[in-house]
Design an enzyme around this catalytic site. Sequence first.
Site, short mmCIF file in Angstrom:
data_model
loop_
_atom_site.label_atom_id
_atom_site.label_comp_id
_atom_site.label_asym_id
_atom_site.label_seq_id
_atom_site.Cartn_x
_atom_site.Cartn_y
_atom_site.Cartn_z
N ASP A 1 -1.62 9.50 -10.24
CA ASP A 1 -1.62 8.48 -11.29
C ASP A 1 -0.20 8.12 -11.71
O ASP A 1 0.11 6.97 -12.01
CB ASP A 1 -2.41 8.97 -12.51
CG ASP A 1 -3.91 9.04 -12.25
OD1 ASP A 1 -4.35 8.48 -11.23
OD2 ASP A 1 -4.62 9.66 -13.06
N HIS B 1 -4.14 14.85 -8.72
CA HIS B 1 -4.44 13.47 -9.05
C HIS B 1 -3.61 12.96 -10.22
O HIS B 1 -3.35 11.75 -10.32
CB HIS B 1 -5.92 13.31 -9.34
CG HIS B 1 -6.77 13.55 -8.13
ND1 HIS B 1 -6.87 12.63 -7.10
CD2 HIS B 1 -7.54 14.61 -7.75
CE1 HIS B 1 -7.67 13.11 -6.15
NE2 HIS B 1 -8.08 14.29 -6.53
N ASP C 1 0.85 -1.19 0.00
CA ASP C 1 0.00 0.00 0.00
C ASP C 1 0.89 1.24 0.00
O ASP C 1 1.86 1.33 0.76
CB ASP C 1 -0.90 0.00 1.24
CG ASP C 1 -1.95 1.08 1.19
OD1 ASP C 1 -3.03 0.84 0.61
OD2 ASP C 1 -1.68 2.18 1.71
N ASN D 1 -2.14 13.05 -3.32
CA ASN D 1 -3.12 13.57 -4.27
C ASN D 1 -3.55 14.99 -3.90
O ASN D 1 -3.67 15.87 -4.77
CB ASN D 1 -4.36 12.66 -4.30
CG ASN D 1 -4.18 11.49 -5.24
OD1 ASN D 1 -3.43 11.56 -6.20
ND2 ASN D 1 -4.86 10.39 -4.96
N GLU E 1 -4.90 2.48 -4.11
CA GLU E 1 -3.44 2.57 -4.03
C GLU E 1 -2.82 1.28 -3.47
O GLU E 1 -1.66 1.27 -3.07
CB GLU E 1 -3.02 3.76 -3.16
CG GLU E 1 -3.37 3.65 -1.69
CD GLU E 1 -4.75 4.19 -1.36
OE1 GLU E 1 -4.96 4.56 -0.20
OE2 GLU E 1 -5.61 4.25 -2.27
#
Length: 353
Positions: free
Chosen positions: A239, A235, A222, A230, A265
Amino acid sequence: MPGQVQKRADDSRDPAWASARSAWEALARHGLTPSPRNYELLHAFFSGANPPLAERLAPCLAPGGALTEEQANTLYDACIAGTSTEARMLDGVGQLAEVAGALAERVAGSSKAMAGYGDVLAHWSGRLTARPTADELMTALVALIGETEVAQTRNRLLEEQLSTSAGHIAKLHRDLVETRREAATDALTGLANRKAFDRFLRDSIARTRSDAGSTFSLLLLDIDHFKGLNDRHGHRFGDQVLRLVGRLLSEKTTDRDLAARYGGEEFAIVLGEAGIGAAVALAQEICGRLRAQRLVKRGSGDVVAQVTLSAGVAQVRPGEAARDVIERADRALYEAKRTGRDRVCPTPQAAVA
């Protein structure tokens, strides 16, 4: 000109035009990339053509809601890509059946024609067993040459038809293989998606039950403080981080393993024929590789603070169900988060038979 203006105004009140306009406005309002995927997602929502999508997307588009690129990708994969993939698979199967049927008809027709050619040969063979005259020989020769030429032409035509059909079937096979691959792939990272992970894990469990000497380990990883990344950097940067982790996992797995985007994630690796020690070593290597990365925001060139991973590792126990090994790996991941993040926590070695 006035007529054109009036028609355009009438079109704007048409439901199709309204759906298209709403989709473009939503793209701009939420800062989404105006890609075909995002437009298709929003158009499907505003047209009301996809009720499951509408139920999941409505809170994101409600006043005060937010829709990120990641959420859009997830919803597209879940509510649109899956159904379109199934449709393409069914279409491919239908085309394959159609080609196979046509081939059967051509081969059957050729068989009948060749049987007729055999009858002609038998007929003339019987007539030539006596002592034929020169005229009879000439007549037989002309007839046999003609029938042979017809048979040769028919065979050439069949060969061409078979060659064309074989090419069509090969293309259909390639298309179906690609469609199947897309159905099992996470669009953002290129890793296996959750559905493919679940299937691979079930198969791995079944293998350990049928072969007492077989084993595997499960890694759950994780990204630490991903929401904060973010929020601070946008964002698109998030990505970028997800794609980077996807590449790291792909580089560190082989054909007997499976690396997947487990959700959001969170990532997973099913490490084939590996015990807890090898799995922990791999998880530590992946975490170290990410920790050492110099991450730069695309566009601005700004260097971003260090990004890290936490990981939980479990080795399958004899007779264990898939949900149980996932639960143990998840508990180990929680422990890694609880004790400071940026670390790997295995399940206790003594717990592994």
